[in-house]
Every structure is written in structure tokens, then in C-alpha cells.
Design an enzyme around this catalytic site. Structure first.
Site, mmCIF file in Angstrom:
data_model
loop_
_atom_site.group_PDB
_atom_site.id
_atom_site.type_symbol
_atom_site.label_atom_id
_atom_site.label_comp_id
_atom_site.label_asym_id
_atom_site.label_seq_id
_atom_site.Cartn_x
_atom_site.Cartn_y
_atom_site.Cartn_z
ATOM 1 N N THR A 142 0.859 -1.187 0.000
ATOM 2 C CA THR A 142 0.000 0.000 0.000
ATOM 3 C C THR A 142 0.898 1.241 0.000
ATOM 4 O O THR A 142 2.063 1.161 0.404
ATOM 5 C CB THR A 142 -0.961 -0.010 1.203
ATOM 6 O OG1 THR A 142 -0.203 -0.076 2.394
ATOM 7 C CG2 THR A 142 -1.926 -1.189 1.125
ATOM 8 N N THR A 147 1.560 4.391 1.584
ATOM 9 C CA THR A 147 2.372 4.892 2.705
ATOM 10 C C THR A 147 3.259 3.800 3.271
ATOM 11 O O THR A 147 4.424 4.049 3.610
ATOM 12 C CB THR A 147 1.474 5.491 3.808
ATOM 13 O OG1 THR A 147 0.698 6.546 3.232
ATOM 14 C CG2 THR A 147 2.284 6.024 4.978
ATOM 15 N N CYS A 148 2.739 2.595 3.344
ATOM 16 C CA CYS A 148 3.511 1.474 3.892
ATOM 17 C C CYS A 148 4.743 1.196 3.044
ATOM 18 O O CYS A 148 5.826 0.935 3.578
ATOM 19 C CB CYS A 148 2.640 0.221 3.979
ATOM 20 S SG CYS A 148 1.147 0.442 4.971
ATOM 21 N N SER A 149 4.590 1.241 1.725
ATOM 22 C CA SER A 149 5.679 0.901 0.810
ATOM 23 C C SER A 149 6.620 2.056 0.512
ATOM 24 O O SER A 149 7.800 1.837 0.236
ATOM 25 C CB SER A 149 5.109 0.401 -0.522
ATOM 26 O OG SER A 149 4.502 -0.845 -0.342
#
EC number: 1.11.1.27
Length: 159
Positions: free
Chosen positions: A45, A47-49
Site C-alpha cells: 500500500t 504509505t507502507c511501501s
């Protein structure tokens, strides 16, 4: 009930890829060391990545210098977590924990319903310092936020 500072890590099984799929008991995983565990809503996703996982990859050596191991957890299967780790060149020392059925996430009280986005049950974004199985510091992000669970913030909170 949401886990709090001073609570012991609940005992459930998570997975990771090592020599095949490994089932890991969370009590055993956290009992004899200091671990910074951060949870994300989903592998791959935005922000996560783009920020969350890469921040911990970039700062892993700083955590290790302070005697802290690092683990990333998401409600994804272990194969997705392995592919995600490869996509950001995460070193093997950064544990990529899969909580495919959200059992650990629910036991922590950090689950959220992301059905409106087609994602089902997911983890809230958080970071916690676990010292020999006991939560010493816990940071839970407000929905849509990315600040207090970042590697930089958590490094600044280590004693």
C-alpha cells in the site's frame, strides 16, 4: 481491548518465510530480546511501501546498535510479506511477520475494518517496543496518519 504499555505480548501464531513457511509463537518470538514491532495496514500500500517499511530498512543498523531487533507485521500471507521485503531490499535481519488471519492483530486490539476500501480486516498503523515480552512503549497512529510509528520517531524514543 487494546494492548497497553506494561502488558505482555499475547500468545498466538504468526508466520514468515525462512526454510519454507515457518510458524512462530509470539511469546517465544518476543520473550528473550528487545524488539521494535511495527504494524502496517497492508503490504504494497502507498504509505507502507513508500515511507513506513523503507524508514525501518534505512534505520535498521541504528536499532541493532541499540540492541533492538526490528519486525514488521501486516495482515497478509507470508508469501506477500516475502515479496514485499524483496521489493524494498529489506535485509533478512528485519523480520517480516505475516498475520494472515489477523489473529495477532485482534489479540493486540489493533484491528480495524477496512472493508470500505476492499481490504477487510487490517491492522491499525502502530509501533511498539517490546522488552522480553512486555510492551515498554506503544505508539498508535490516528486513521490516515503516519508520524509516531515512524522509524525516526521510535529511534528518538529509545533509552
Amino acid at each position: 481491548m487494546t494492548i497497553e504499555t506494561g502488558n505482555r505480548i499475547p500468545e498466538v501464531t504468526v508466520q514468515r518465510i525462512g526454510e519454507g513457511v515457518e510458524n512462530l509463537n509470539t511469546r517465544t518470538l518476543f520473550e528473550d530480546r528487545r524488539v521494535l514491532l511495527f504494524g502496517v495496514p497492508g503490504a504494497f500500500t502507498p504509505t507502507c511501501s513508500e515511507r513506513h517499511l523503507p524508514g525501518y530498512v534505512a534505520n535498521l543498523a541504528k536499532f541493532r546498535e541499540r540492541g533492538v531487533d526490528v519486525a514488521c507485521m501486516s495482515v497478509n500471507d507470508p508469501f506477500v510479506m516475502q515479496a514485499w521485503a524483496k521489493s524494498v531490499d529489506a535485509p533478512a535481519e528485519l523480520m517480516m511477520l505475516a498475520d494472515g488471519n489477523a489473529e495477532f492483530t485482534r489479540a493486540l486490539g489493533l484491528d480495524t475494518d477496512a472493508s470500505a476500501y476492499g481490504m477487510g480486516t487490517r491492522s491499525r498503523r502502530f509501533a511498539m517496543l517490546v522488552d522480553h515480552g512486555v510492551v515498554k512503549r506503544l505508539e498508535i497512529e490516528a486513521p490516515g496518519e503516519y508520524r509516531v510509528s515512524s522509524a525516526e520517531h521510535m529511534l528518538s524514543q529509545l533509552d
